[in-house]
Design a protein around this motif. Structure first.
Motif, PDB file in Angstrom:
ATOM      1  N   GLN A   1       0.867  -1.169  -0.091  1.00 17.81           N
ATOM      2  CA  GLN A   1      -0.029  -0.099   0.030  1.00 17.81           C
ATOM      3  C   GLN A   1       0.958   1.299   0.117  1.00 17.81           C
ATOM      4  O   GLN A   1       0.499   2.329  -0.852  1.00 17.81           O
ATOM      5  CB  GLN A   1      -0.772  -0.065   1.050  1.00 17.81           C
ATOM      6  CG  GLN A   1      -1.734   1.029   1.154  1.00 17.81           C
ATOM      7  CD  GLN A   1      -2.954   1.190   0.110  1.00 17.81           C
ATOM      8  OE1 GLN A   1      -3.411  -0.053  -0.329  1.00 17.81           O
ATOM      9  NE2 GLN A   1      -3.126   2.357  -0.153  1.00 17.81           N
ATOM     10  N   CYS A   2       1.816   1.299   0.806  1.00 19.42           N
ATOM     11  CA  CYS A   2       2.848   2.475   0.752  1.00 19.42           C
ATOM     12  C   CYS A   2       3.482   2.678  -0.359  1.00 19.42           C
ATOM     13  O   CYS A   2       3.541   3.710  -0.919  1.00 19.42           O
ATOM     14  CB  CYS A   2       3.788   2.226   1.843  1.00 19.42           C
ATOM     15  SG  CYS A   2       3.385   2.088   3.664  1.00 19.42           S
TER      16      CYS A   2
ATOM     17  N   GLU B   1       1.083   4.415  -2.689  1.00 19.26           N
ATOM     18  CA  GLU B   1       0.513   5.524  -2.360  1.00 19.26           C
ATOM     19  C   GLU B   1       1.924   6.668  -2.642  1.00 19.26           C
ATOM     20  O   GLU B   1       1.731   7.865  -2.989  1.00 19.26           O
ATOM     21  CB  GLU B   1       0.548   5.786  -0.740  1.00 19.26           C
ATOM     22  CG  GLU B   1      -0.975   5.235  -0.415  1.00 19.26           C
ATOM     23  CD  GLU B   1      -1.446   5.152   0.885  1.00 19.26           C
ATOM     24  OE1 GLU B   1      -0.477   6.032   1.759  1.00 19.26           O
ATOM     25  OE2 GLU B   1      -2.262   4.605   1.517  1.00 19.26           O
TER      26      GLU B   1
ATOM     27  N   ALA C   1       4.949   7.504   3.260  1.00 16.08           N
ATOM     28  CA  ALA C   1       3.439   7.061   3.065  1.00 16.08           C
ATOM     29  C   ALA C   1       3.236   6.008   4.167  1.00 16.08           C
ATOM     30  O   ALA C   1       2.020   5.551   4.140  1.00 16.08           O
ATOM     31  CB  ALA C   1       3.380   6.471   1.883  1.00 16.08           C
TER      32      ALA C   1
END
Length: 643
Positions: A530-531, A534, A555
């Motif tokens: 997810q980081c 982002e 992030a």
């Protein structure tokens, strides 16, 4: 009021200061393979190095305590600075002028407290050095000359002189723009009846630097009989000076300590000078306090604390020196290094020995001969009459209690056998048994008896033998979920793919960016995925890899995820050849497992619903399963070409 530092300037600072050059100011680094370096972690006690630095990525990570980040994060943590203070310090090191968003350049009075205090000490050191040339300082120059130190020696060690007046330094620093509050806080000035006055007056001055070479305090030696103060007066405890955490001469000695795996601990400033001038450039001294735990931590990081390391103490042979030796022996087992004691003839300190017998005598003095434990035990035993049974019993009782504190059983037994010989007890096993009994009693009273001395700590669940990634370990989880198990093929492959996305994004782009967060079964890995998303995806890493990694860390929702990012960014790969073929295998395995999971989920749902499913839903589900099965078959047959 000045605002936040310009983002472009922060990036320039991050890029301009190599992380390995900064970290190596605090600990010794050695080659760890794969372009990485390793050392003993400065943030927790450990026996084998699990702290790794990746110069190419500008990151560090400890596989033991999970601390990690970039150059800025390292300096912030180790020196307890704010973000802006750290950037300002590194900018000064790199010669970069910073811009501030709300009002141009940052006025000096708005700079961080630590930086201001360091600058005040630097200005004070320059002032004192200049004052040593004054007519008033003749008494100081004579003091140095009588101890064998010429002008070159004074210049090398930046020795200075504080004028005897009330406020010479205070007025000088005010003229440099420092406030009265800063002067009081720094310990350079103190409150007087009519305002701040100089703390040090009419004394010879030695600047005390931290490991990074920044002056944080002073040691001041009395020169005149009418000075009613102590013989030596040190800087008081301040935000930048903690006497238990500084070693005089460490800035000059640290490189040679690391290179030679050897440190010589002396008792005074002139002893350090004498040793260095005699060629013993690994000499350091404590500053008005006993050698203790924090000093040990500093040396351990520089020595790498391996079995070949040596620490030599040069205590005086008088009663105070004997007490110091016993205190040092209490902490001896916190080193993996061998510890020795050196006592000069006639109890001379290194400075006096150099004057009397020359440089060769100083070099010969610090050659390790007498183990510290042997000296300490002899001091204890020597207080008793060993000709009588009562004397031998009393000596054994006191000395055995000291030996029992050694937490490594093999070392404890060896020293107990030597104690039997010192006391004159022929039955060695009796002494060994007595020591072991006292050790058990101590453990029963408190603590589990498992220390961190020479091999005494059993490996915990996060020990990784130098950071090797192939063992089953419990990694940080965020969001919460099952523990990571690197014996699991799924977890291992997901980890490799994330490492590729962070370290070698060109090998997995653009395919990786099409992977969903749910394709990573371990919640911590899903959080890292997810980081990356982002931060702009792995494709962003095709440009400035450092900027990309910083964006991924920024992030992260918390420190746990951020730590895992740095861990994956510096960890070595499992495979030997890291190329497109290897990257394709990881991409295929992660995607194939995700496809198989989806097939199982759909078929499981159909089985649970049975005849209750609507015909159109049944047809859609069966079609999805067929499509997924065809995709899985293609992945198995064609590999990465089917992605």
């Amino acid at each position: 009021m000045a605002g936040r530092i310009n983002d472009d300037d922060v990036k320039a600072v991050r890029d301009a200061v190599p992380i390995d050059s900064v970290v190596s100011e605090y600990l010794q680094l050695r080659n760890a393979g794969g372009g990485n370096l390793k050392g003993l972690c400065p943030f927790h006690d450990e026996k084998s190095p699990s702290f790794q630095v990746s110069p190419g990525k500008g990151l560090f990570h400890c596989f033991g305590c999970q601390e990690g980040g970039d150059t800025i994060a390292f300096v912030m943590k180790i020196d307890h600075l704010s973000f802006s203070e750290t950037v300002e310090r590194l900018a000064a090191k790199a010669g970069i002028t910073l811009r501030y968003e709300e009002g141009g350049y940052n006025p000096s009075h708005q700079r961080g407290e630590r930086i201001r205090l360091i600058e005040a000490h630097q200005a004070a050191a320059e002032f004192y050095v200049h004052q040593l040339e004054s007519p008033e300082a003749e008494i100081g120059r004579k003091f140095l000359a009588e101890r064998g130190f010429d002008q070159d020696a004074a210049t090398h060690f930046r020795v200075g002189y504080s004028p005897a007046g009330w406020d010479h330094l205070t007025r000088y620093l005010r003229g440099k723009g420092f406030s009265d509050k800063e002067l009081i806080t720094s310990g350079l000035s103190q409150d007087g009846r009519r305002g701040p006055i100089d703390r040090f007056r009419g004394r010879l001055m030695w600047p005390i630097s931290d490991t990074a070479g920044e002056i944080v305090g002073f040691g001041a030696r009395k020169l005149r009989d009418d000075d009613n103060g102590p013989k030596y007066l040190n800087t008081p405890e301040t935000p930048v000076y903690k006497k238990s955490q500084v070693l005089y001469g460490i800035d000059l000695a640290k490189k040679d300590i690391a290179k030679a795996s050897r440190a010589v601990v002396v008792e005074g400033y002139t002893d350090v000078m004498a040793c260095h001038l005699a060629g013993v450039t690994t000499a350091i001294a404590t500053c008005g306090t006993a050698f203790g735990n924090d000093h040990i931590k500093i040396l351990r990081r520089l020595l790498m604390d391996n079995g070949s390391a040596r620490v030599i103490f040069t205590f005086d042979g008088d009663s105070a020196g004997q007490k110091a030796a016993l205190r040092a022996f209490e902490d001896d087992q916190k080193f993996a290094a061998e510890t020795y004691i050196a006592i000069a003839p006639d109890n001379m300190d290194p400075c006096d020995l150099r004057l009397a017998k020359g440089d060769d005598a100083v070099r010969d003095l610090v050659e390790p001969r007498t183990p510290l434990f042997e000296f300490a035990l002899r001091q204890i035993v020597g207080r008793y009459d060993l000709e009588t049974p009562a004397g031998r019993a009393a000596a054994l009782d006191e000395a055995a209690a000291v030996v029992a504190k050694i937490k490594t059983s093999s070392v404890q037994r060896e020293v107990a056998v030597q104690l039997a010989g010192l006391v004159g007890i022929l039955d060695q096993e009796f002494v060994v048994h007595r020591v072991a009994q006292l050790a058990r009693w101590a453990r029963d009273k408190g603590g589990d008896g498992r220390g961190e001395g020479r091999g005494g700590r059993a490996p915990g669940p996060q020990d990784r033998r130098g950071g090797a990634p192939h063992q089953a370990v419990q990694a940080p989880t965020a969001p919460s979920g099952p523990a990571l198990n690197l014996r699991s093929p799924a977890h291992r492959t997901e980890r490799e793919l994330l490492k590729l996305a962070l370290q070698k994004p060109a090998l997995v782009s653009p395919a990786f960016d099409a992977y969903g967060v749910d394709e990573f079964t371990a919640p911590p890995y899903a959080a890292v995925r997810q980081c990356i998303e982002e931060a702009g995806g792995a494709e962003r890493g095709l440009g400035d890899n450092r900027e990309y990694l910083v964006a991924v860390m920024d992030a992260a929702p918390n420190n746990t995820v951020r730590s895992l990012v740095t861990e994956l960014a510096v960890e070595v790969f499992i495979g030997k050849t890291i190329d497109e073929t290897y990257a394709g295998m990881q991409l295929v395995h992660v995607r194939l497992r995700a496809v198989d999971r989806r097939i199982n989920d759909v078929q499981g749902s159909l089985a649970r619903l049975g005849s209750n499913v609507a015909p159109e839903d049944l047809a859609a589900a069966q079609n999805e399963v067929w499509v997924l099965q065809q995709y899985a078959q293609s992945l198995r047959a064609k590999g990465a070409d089917a992605l």
